[in-house]
Design a protein around this motif. Structure first.
Motif, PDB file in Angstrom:
ATOM      1  N   ASP A   1      72.696  26.418 -61.710  1.00  0.00           N
ATOM      2  CA  ASP A   1      73.137  26.798 -60.362  1.00  0.00           C
ATOM      3  C   ASP A   1      73.313  25.593 -59.441  1.00  0.00           C
ATOM      4  O   ASP A   1      74.346  25.460 -58.771  1.00  0.00           O
ATOM      5  CB  ASP A   1      72.122  27.768 -59.730  1.00  0.00           C
ATOM      6  N   PHE A   2      72.304  24.704 -59.402  1.00  0.00           N
ATOM      7  CA  PHE A   2      72.392  23.541 -58.516  1.00  0.00           C
ATOM      8  C   PHE A   2      71.765  22.326 -59.194  1.00  0.00           C
ATOM      9  O   PHE A   2      70.677  22.424 -59.770  1.00  0.00           O
ATOM     10  CB  PHE A   2      71.662  23.797 -57.188  1.00  0.00           C
ATOM     11  N   VAL A   3      72.466  21.186 -59.098  1.00  0.00           N
ATOM     12  CA  VAL A   3      71.938  19.927 -59.620  1.00  0.00           C
ATOM     13  C   VAL A   3      72.000  18.888 -58.501  1.00  0.00           C
ATOM     14  O   VAL A   3      73.013  18.762 -57.817  1.00  0.00           O
ATOM     15  CB  VAL A   3      72.742  19.425 -60.838  1.00  0.00           C
ATOM     16  N   VAL A   4      70.900  18.168 -58.332  1.00  0.00           N
ATOM     17  CA  VAL A   4      70.806  17.127 -57.309  1.00  0.00           C
ATOM     18  C   VAL A   4      70.945  15.769 -58.000  1.00  0.00           C
ATOM     19  O   VAL A   4      70.140  15.424 -58.870  1.00  0.00           O
ATOM     20  CB  VAL A   4      69.463  17.208 -56.567  1.00  0.00           C
ATOM     21  N   PHE A   5      71.970  15.004 -57.615  1.00  0.00           N
ATOM     22  CA  PHE A   5      72.246  13.697 -58.214  1.00  0.00           C
ATOM     23  C   PHE A   5      71.798  12.587 -57.263  1.00  0.00           C
ATOM     24  O   PHE A   5      71.997  12.675 -56.050  1.00  0.00           O
ATOM     25  CB  PHE A   5      73.738  13.546 -58.505  1.00  0.00           C
ATOM     26  N   ASP A   6      71.219  11.538 -57.853  1.00  0.00           N
ATOM     27  CA  ASP A   6      70.693  10.421 -57.067  1.00  0.00           C
ATOM     28  C   ASP A   6      71.707   9.274 -57.042  1.00  0.00           C
ATOM     29  O   ASP A   6      71.897   8.587 -58.058  1.00  0.00           O
ATOM     30  CB  ASP A   6      69.377   9.941 -57.688  1.00  0.00           C
ATOM     31  N   PRO A   7      72.387   9.017 -55.915  1.00  0.00           N
ATOM     32  CA  PRO A   7      73.382   7.939 -55.853  1.00  0.00           C
ATOM     33  C   PRO A   7      72.765   6.553 -55.994  1.00  0.00           C
ATOM     34  O   PRO A   7      73.457   5.597 -56.340  1.00  0.00           O
ATOM     35  CB  PRO A   7      74.019   8.136 -54.472  1.00  0.00           C
ATOM     36  N   ALA A   8      71.474   6.430 -55.725  1.00  0.00           N
ATOM     37  CA  ALA A   8      70.810   5.134 -55.837  1.00  0.00           C
ATOM     38  C   ALA A   8      70.375   4.834 -57.265  1.00  0.00           C
ATOM     39  O   ALA A   8      69.935   3.721 -57.568  1.00  0.00           O
ATOM     40  CB  ALA A   8      69.596   5.087 -54.910  1.00  0.00           C
ATOM     41  N   ASP A   9      70.502   5.820 -58.143  1.00  0.00           N
ATOM     42  CA  ASP A   9      70.105   5.648 -59.548  1.00  0.00           C
ATOM     43  C   ASP A   9      71.294   5.964 -60.452  1.00  0.00           C
ATOM     44  O   ASP A   9      71.225   6.838 -61.322  1.00  0.00           O
ATOM     45  CB  ASP A   9      68.913   6.566 -59.868  1.00  0.00           C
ATOM     46  N   ASN A  10      72.402   5.279 -60.223  1.00  0.00           N
ATOM     47  CA  ASN A  10      73.610   5.432 -61.034  1.00  0.00           C
ATOM     48  C   ASN A  10      74.120   6.866 -61.050  1.00  0.00           C
ATOM     49  O   ASN A  10      74.722   7.318 -62.012  1.00  0.00           O
ATOM     50  CB  ASN A  10      73.346   4.956 -62.474  1.00  0.00           C
ATOM     51  N   HIS A  11      73.836   7.607 -59.965  1.00  0.00           N
ATOM     52  CA  HIS A  11      74.265   8.998 -59.831  1.00  0.00           C
ATOM     53  C   HIS A  11      73.747   9.876 -60.978  1.00  0.00           C
ATOM     54  O   HIS A  11      74.413  10.827 -61.403  1.00  0.00           O
ATOM     55  CB  HIS A  11      75.792   9.089 -59.756  1.00  0.00           C
ATOM     56  N   ASN A  12      72.565   9.562 -61.462  1.00  0.00           N
ATOM     57  CA  ASN A  12      71.959  10.389 -62.503  1.00  0.00           C
ATOM     58  C   ASN A  12      71.426  11.689 -61.905  1.00  0.00           C
ATOM     59  O   ASN A  12      70.958  11.703 -60.763  1.00  0.00           O
ATOM     60  CB  ASN A  12      70.809   9.646 -63.186  1.00  0.00           C
ATOM     61  N   PRO A  13      71.479  12.778 -62.675  1.00  0.00           N
ATOM     62  CA  PRO A  13      70.892  14.029 -62.176  1.00  0.00           C
ATOM     63  C   PRO A  13      69.378  13.905 -62.095  1.00  0.00           C
ATOM     64  O   PRO A  13      68.749  13.356 -62.991  1.00  0.00           O
ATOM     65  CB  PRO A  13      71.318  15.067 -63.230  1.00  0.00           C
ATOM     66  N   LYS A  14      68.805  14.431 -61.000  1.00  0.00           N
ATOM     67  CA  LYS A  14      67.363  14.227 -60.758  1.00  0.00           C
ATOM     68  C   LYS A  14      66.592  15.546 -60.687  1.00  0.00           C
ATOM     69  O   LYS A  14      65.502  15.664 -61.230  1.00  0.00           O
ATOM     70  CB  LYS A  14      67.163  13.445 -59.470  1.00  0.00           C
ATOM     71  N   TYR A  15      67.166  16.557 -59.990  1.00  0.00           N
ATOM     72  CA  TYR A  15      66.491  17.845 -59.856  1.00  0.00           C
ATOM     73  C   TYR A  15      67.451  18.968 -60.247  1.00  0.00           C
ATOM     74  O   TYR A  15      68.655  18.886 -59.984  1.00  0.00           O
ATOM     75  CB  TYR A  15      66.006  18.063 -58.421  1.00  0.00           C
ATOM     76  N   PHE A  16      66.872  20.039 -60.808  1.00  0.00           N
ATOM     77  CA  PHE A  16      67.680  21.143 -61.318  1.00  0.00           C
ATOM     78  C   PHE A  16      67.095  22.462 -60.817  1.00  0.00           C
ATOM     79  O   PHE A  16      65.886  22.703 -60.958  1.00  0.00           O
ATOM     80  CB  PHE A  16      67.700  21.123 -62.845  1.00  0.00           C
ATOM     81  N   PHE A  17      67.952  23.311 -60.253  1.00  0.00           N
ATOM     82  CA  PHE A  17      67.478  24.550 -59.634  1.00  0.00           C
ATOM     83  C   PHE A  17      68.306  25.753 -60.079  1.00  0.00           C
ATOM     84  O   PHE A  17      69.539  25.667 -60.214  1.00  0.00           O
ATOM     85  CB  PHE A  17      67.555  24.444 -58.103  1.00  0.00           C
ATOM     86  N   GLU A  18      67.612  26.857 -60.284  1.00  0.00           N
ATOM     87  CA  GLU A  18      68.234  28.156 -60.529  1.00  0.00           C
ATOM     88  C   GLU A  18      67.792  29.108 -59.425  1.00  0.00           C
ATOM     89  O   GLU A  18      66.601  29.184 -59.104  1.00  0.00           O
ATOM     90  CB  GLU A  18      67.806  28.721 -61.883  1.00  0.00           C
ATOM     91  N   VAL A  19      68.736  29.826 -58.840  1.00  0.00           N
ATOM     92  CA  VAL A  19      68.423  30.824 -57.818  1.00  0.00           C
ATOM     93  C   VAL A  19      68.500  32.193 -58.481  1.00  0.00           C
ATOM     94  O   VAL A  19      69.587  32.700 -58.752  1.00  0.00           O
ATOM     95  CB  VAL A  19      69.397  30.732 -56.625  1.00  0.00           C
TER      96      VAL A  19
END
Length: 273
Positions: free
Chosen positions: A202-220
């Protein structure tokens, strides 16, 4: 650029797409050379896709279209039409529902347009004599789908933006854009391997300071997740994240107290603590 040609020769398209995303900054500095590589990419991909199994081709076509739509790579109009058509045919072999979902991403394919209007054929309603016969070059507003399926998802998105103001937040991210399949496949059972090419987070949070790697993952989650099929899909998705030893945060809106962005922010902060 030589790396792309090597991967093309080995037909390693998931790796090509991954490299396209991770090397974007350097590729943009060599636009002319990158444009030439993209010409070879589209030619070789179309040749490859015409010979492969639908389960593989469908996912790759979808990722190709997503990368082009996000301006990660160049794609001629003719090549985009061919890739959209190949993807439509591949998805139709697998699932009508998934074919329709893919068709909504397509902007050049007549097959996609026909698939989206197909449910209207059996309504028994005769077209108006004033109905235009020519295909409009503009998108039909009544065909468009909103980014979020519910107000709940919209509120959760706003909460994520408030909690992670300096991060990039994307909804509906396919699993193939999160995990490297060649790395994770040996840790998955057959049902998880099959679901890998279909699952969406549902939602993925990407970190622009870490090569835009995905950091957090959420399901609603909601009551729609209570039926047997939904629980089965949720379990498969959970198993994939468990195999990667990465938490998939599930938020269940059981009461009215979890229907505002403010309340969601409290829950999100507790989950990532």
């Amino acid at each position: 650029m030589e790396r792309f040609y090597s991967l093309m020769a080995e037909k390693r398209w998931p790796d090509i797409f991954k490299l396209t995303r991770t090397e974007q900054s350097s590729l943009k500095h060599s636009e002319v050379e990158w444009a030439n590589v993209c010409i070879h990419l589209e030619t070789e991909f179309i040749r490859f896709a015409n010979e492969e199994l639908a389960v593989l081709v469908s996912t790759l076509c979808r990722e190709y279209i997503l990368l082009h739509s996000a301006s990660y790579l160049y794609l001629s109009g003719d090549a985009r039409t061919k890739i959209e058509n190949i993807g439509i045919e591949a998805y139709q072999e697998l699932s009508h529902k998934e074919a329709v979902a893919f068709a909504r991403m397509c902007t050049h394919s007549n097959k996609a347009a026909e698939l989206l209007v197909e449910p209207q054929k059996n309504t028994g309603i005769k077209p108006s004599v004033e109905e235009p016969t020519k295909t409009s070059k503009f998108s039909r507003v009544d065909w468009l789908q909103p980014l979020f399926k519910s107000n709940l998802e919209s509120e959760f998105y706003q909460a994520l933006k408030d909690v992670f103001p300096s991060y990039f937040i994307y909804p509906n991210v396919v699993l193939s854009n999160i995990f490297d399949f060649d790395m994770i496949r040996e840790h998955l059972a057959l049902p998880e391997r099959d679901f890998y090419f279909k699952g969406i987070v549902d939602f993925v949070v990407f970190d622009p300071a870490d090569n835009h790697n995905p950091k957090y993952f959420f399901e609603v989650d909601s009551h729609y997740h209570d039926n047997v099929d939904a629980r089965r899909r949720d379990k498969l998705k959970n198993n994939i994240f468990d195999a990667a030893n990465i938490p998939l945060h599930r938020v269940r809106a059981d009461t009215d107290s979890l229907t505002t962005a403010h309340d969601f922010k409290v829950v999100i902060r507790k989950l990532i603590r």
